[in-house]
Enzyme design. Structure first.
Site, PDB file in Angstrom:
ATOM      1  N   ALA A  75     -40.151  27.199 106.508  1.00 37.15           N
ATOM      2  CA  ALA A  75     -41.180  26.588 107.349  1.00 37.15           C
ATOM      3  C   ALA A  75     -41.148  27.111 108.779  1.00 37.15           C
ATOM      4  O   ALA A  75     -42.197  27.260 109.414  1.00 37.15           O
ATOM      5  CB  ALA A  75     -41.020  25.070 107.344  1.00 37.15           C
ATOM      6  N   THR A  76     -39.964  27.398 109.311  1.00 33.98           N
ATOM      7  CA  THR A  76     -39.886  27.871 110.700  1.00 33.98           C
ATOM      8  C   THR A  76     -40.622  29.189 110.876  1.00 33.98           C
ATOM      9  O   THR A  76     -41.389  29.374 111.825  1.00 33.98           O
ATOM     10  CB  THR A  76     -38.423  28.002 111.149  1.00 33.98           C
ATOM     11  OG1 THR A  76     -37.822  26.710 111.171  1.00 33.98           O
ATOM     12  CG2 THR A  76     -38.323  28.611 112.545  1.00 33.98           C
ATOM     13  N   GLN A 180     -42.071  17.893 105.543  1.00 32.36           N
ATOM     14  CA  GLN A 180     -41.437  16.680 105.003  1.00 32.36           C
ATOM     15  C   GLN A 180     -42.325  15.958 103.997  1.00 32.36           C
ATOM     16  O   GLN A 180     -41.920  14.933 103.453  1.00 32.36           O
ATOM     17  CB  GLN A 180     -41.076  15.727 106.143  1.00 32.36           C
ATOM     18  CG  GLN A 180     -39.942  16.193 107.014  1.00 32.36           C
ATOM     19  CD  GLN A 180     -38.601  16.236 106.297  1.00 32.36           C
ATOM     20  OE1 GLN A 180     -38.413  15.620 105.254  1.00 32.36           O
ATOM     21  NE2 GLN A 180     -37.659  16.978 106.851  1.00 32.36           N
ATOM     22  N   SER A 200     -41.619  24.278 103.141  1.00 33.97           N
ATOM     23  CA  SER A 200     -40.324  24.876 102.824  1.00 33.97           C
ATOM     24  C   SER A 200     -39.799  24.314 101.512  1.00 33.97           C
ATOM     25  O   SER A 200     -39.809  23.096 101.304  1.00 33.97           O
ATOM     26  CB  SER A 200     -39.327  24.586 103.951  1.00 33.97           C
ATOM     27  OG  SER A 200     -38.204  25.429 103.872  1.00 33.97           O
ATOM     28  N   HIS A 202     -36.796  24.029 100.213  1.00 31.86           N
ATOM     29  CA  HIS A 202     -35.547  23.266 100.152  1.00 31.86           C
ATOM     30  C   HIS A 202     -35.720  21.803 100.535  1.00 31.86           C
ATOM     31  O   HIS A 202     -34.786  21.011 100.437  1.00 31.86           O
ATOM     32  CB  HIS A 202     -34.451  23.930 100.998  1.00 31.86           C
ATOM     33  CG  HIS A 202     -34.568  23.689 102.473  1.00 31.86           C
ATOM     34  ND1 HIS A 202     -33.827  22.739 103.128  1.00 31.86           N
ATOM     35  CD2 HIS A 202     -35.316  24.290 103.418  1.00 31.86           C
ATOM     36  CE1 HIS A 202     -34.111  22.765 104.420  1.00 31.86           C
ATOM     37  NE2 HIS A 202     -35.021  23.693 104.624  1.00 31.86           N
ATOM     38  N   CYS A 324     -31.890  20.306 112.557  1.00 36.42           N
ATOM     39  CA  CYS A 324     -31.932  21.507 113.377  1.00 36.42           C
ATOM     40  C   CYS A 324     -31.368  21.284 114.777  1.00 36.42           C
ATOM     41  O   CYS A 324     -31.053  22.232 115.480  1.00 36.42           O
ATOM     42  CB  CYS A 324     -33.361  22.018 113.476  1.00 36.42           C
ATOM     43  SG  CYS A 324     -34.106  22.361 111.871  1.00 36.42           S
TER      44      CYS A 324
END
Length: 378
Positions: A75-76, A180, A200, A202, A324
């Site tokens: 995602a980042t 999320q 993302s 994970h 993070c």
């Protein structure tokens, strides 16, 4: 199960364990089906076909076309690609919520050094955006509005469809960080009016190191951050992470089938956990009590530092905010933006449940938390 020695994992918002079914689907792509999907031979074309199937599974989960998706490392990267790569025009204004993930905030801070003006939209005590304030903040110079769907620390859910309507009426684009939310709640990017959406794997039982970016086809092609072999239409060059993509597709397929049943089970566990915590003197919930995802509770336990609680819990994994930024002991910027003073901020812990959380896990965690509070309050 010996609870004293086993990890009781209540930090699913930080990352989720890889589902065994996802791992099983990925394994052949490490040894047997290892061809480069960009290769012109039959071996490579077979792998490319499997990638396309995985892409279809992900597209089906979020309500878009497979061709609207670009695979990333997570995602980042997807957020950086979306914010820094949005096509240049005369508009130089970005709006983002003060409670966005730091990946969004950091990109906005960077663009502010290149001539962009950034408006950081405040939230109320429940963590909600004021739609009238958003309306007032948008100008003819606004290019992009960044509002996340589900907050990673509090679980608060924003009214993205209403936000999209306001954004589009002004001719701006909406970036919605759904990291999320994907795999946990139904998402239809078309109906919700989302233009750009990072995700993302994970966060919903897929592997780490793989994510994707949905882009509205009406938006002109993003400017690439990574140049190279012209994979993925030149938007994101580099050899595709085949096992990761297969895992992302498998996780998406499972989520589509099991999401509703999972919600029922996890909601009951979260409700019991939160109700029990609120019976403890002084404990209160951070975030809207109703407009919130079903797996998350963020509570303040006054007079006990969250870092002390986390260390004392030992084999019970909880957090004090975003994974993070958990390496620091600073107050959460999200809770600070919601008006929580530093004293209570440093007493906040986040417990996030998931697919493999059991009633025994919750009972054990509650027993330990209550003992620690009794000991610390002395």
């Amino acid at each position: 199960m010996d609870m004293q020695s086993s990890i009781v994992y209540l930090d699913y918002n930080a990352t989720t364990p890889l589902d065994d079914r996802v791992l099983e689907r990925m394994l052949p792509y490490f040894k047997q089906q290892y061809a480069n999907p960009s290769s012109p031979h039959l071996f490579g074309m077979q792998v490319l076909e499997e990638i396309e199937f995985a892409q279809e599974d992900l597209a089906y989960l979020i309500g878009c076309r497979a061709t609207d998706l670009i695979f990333t490392s997570g995602a980042t990267e997807a957020i950086n690609m979306a914010i820094k790569g949005i096509p240049e025009d005369h508009r130089k204004h970005i709006i983002c919520a003060a409670t966005e993930h730091n990946a969004v905030l950091a990109c906005c801070r960077y663009l502010a050094t290149t001539g962009y003006r950034v408006t950081y939209l405040p939230v109320d005590r429940d963590g909600m955006i004021d739609l009238e304030m958003l309306q007032e903040s948008i100008t003819c110079d606004t290019k992009l509005v960044c509002i996340m769907l589900v907050n990673n620390e509090t679980g608060v859910i924003q009214d993205i469809q209403a936000i999209a309507d306001i954004t589009h009426q002004a001719g701006a684009w909406l970036l919605c960080d759904a990291t999320q939310a994907v795999g946990k709640i139904p998402i239809d990017v078309k109906k919700m009016g989302i233009d750009v959406m990072p995700l993302s794997a994970h966060k919903f039982y897929g592997p780490k190191g793989i994510g994707a970016l949905y882009t509205n086809p009406d938006l002109k092609s993003l400017r690439p951050l990574i140049h190279g072999g012209q994979q993925q239409g030149g938007i994101r060059s580099g050899t595709l992470n085949v096992p990761g993509i297969i895992g992302l597709g498998a996780a998406a397929s499972i989520a589509k089938k099991e999401m509703e049943l999972e919600k029922i089970k996890i909601s009951k566990l979260r409700e019991f956990l939160e109700k029990s915590l609120l019976e403890i003197d002084g404990v209160f919930v951070n975030g809207h009590l109703e407009k919130r995802i079903y797996n998350t509770t963020n509570v303040c336990i006054p007079d006990i530092q969250s870092q002390e609680m986390i260390l004392a819990l030992g084999n019970i994994a909880v957090s004090s905010g975003s994974a993070c930024s958990s390496v620091t002991n600073k107050p959460s910027p999200v809770l600070k933006a919601m008006g929580l003073d530093d004293h209570h901020n440093r007493s906040a812990i986040r417990l996030s449940l998931g697919r493999f959380t059991s009633a025994d896990d919750i009972d054990y965690a509650l027993e330990r938390i209550k003992k620690i509070i009794t000991k610390f309050r002395g």
